[in-house]
Write a protein that holds these residues in place. Sequence first.
Motif, PDB file in Angstrom:
ATOM      1  N   ILE A  37       0.836  -1.202   0.000  1.00 36.00           N
ATOM      2  CA  ILE A  37       0.000   0.000   0.000  1.00 36.00           C
ATOM      3  C   ILE A  37       0.873   1.256   0.000  1.00 36.00           C
ATOM      4  O   ILE A  37       2.032   1.215   0.392  1.00 36.00           O
ATOM      5  N   ASP A  38       0.280   2.353  -0.418  1.00 29.74           N
ATOM      6  CA  ASP A  38       0.957   3.645  -0.413  1.00 29.74           C
ATOM      7  C   ASP A  38       1.115   4.091   1.043  1.00 29.74           C
ATOM      8  O   ASP A  38       0.125   4.217   1.768  1.00 29.74           O
ATOM      9  N   ALA A  39       2.349   4.343   1.460  1.00 34.69           N
ATOM     10  CA  ALA A  39       2.604   4.708   2.858  1.00 34.69           C
ATOM     11  C   ALA A  39       2.056   6.086   3.217  1.00 34.69           C
ATOM     12  O   ALA A  39       1.969   6.424   4.392  1.00 34.69           O
ATOM     13  N   LYS A  40       1.679   6.885   2.216  1.00 30.52           N
ATOM     14  CA  LYS A  40       1.111   8.203   2.489  1.00 30.52           C
ATOM     15  C   LYS A  40      -0.401   8.134   2.689  1.00 30.52           C
ATOM     16  O   LYS A  40      -1.041   9.137   2.958  1.00 30.52           O
ATOM     17  N   SER A  41      -0.968   6.920   2.583  1.00 32.25           N
ATOM     18  CA  SER A  41      -2.409   6.718   2.745  1.00 32.25           C
ATOM     19  C   SER A  41      -2.721   6.234   4.157  1.00 32.25           C
ATOM     20  O   SER A  41      -2.449   5.087   4.513  1.00 32.25           O
ATOM     21  N   ILE A  42      -3.301   7.111   4.950  1.00 28.85           N
ATOM     22  CA  ILE A  42      -3.597   6.751   6.340  1.00 28.85           C
ATOM     23  C   ILE A  42      -4.628   5.616   6.409  1.00 28.85           C
ATOM     24  O   ILE A  42      -4.514   4.710   7.226  1.00 28.85           O
TER      25      ILE A  42
END
Length: 78
Positions: A37-42
Motif C-alpha cells: 500500500i501507499d505509505a502516504k495513505s492513512i
Amino acid sequence: MKTVKISLNSIDKVKAFVNEISKFDCDFDLVSGRYVIDAKSIMGIFSLDLSKPIDLNIHADGSTLDNVMTVVDKYVTE
C-alpha cells in the motif's frame, strides 16, 4: 530504493508518520505479507496488521534518501 522495517503500533504514530513522509516528493510503499500500500495513505495503513513490524520501501536516493532516513529513523525497528 531502500527497505527498512518500521513499527506503527499506535494511532498517534501512524498519524505522525503519514504527516512527516507526506512532505517528501518521492514514493513510499508499505509491504505486509502480500499487501503493498501507499505509505502516504492513512486509510491504507489502517488496513494492515500493525501489531508487527512492516517493511517500508523508500523510492529515493542521494541526499533525499538521507533526509527521509532522518525522519523515518524513529520508526525503524531492529
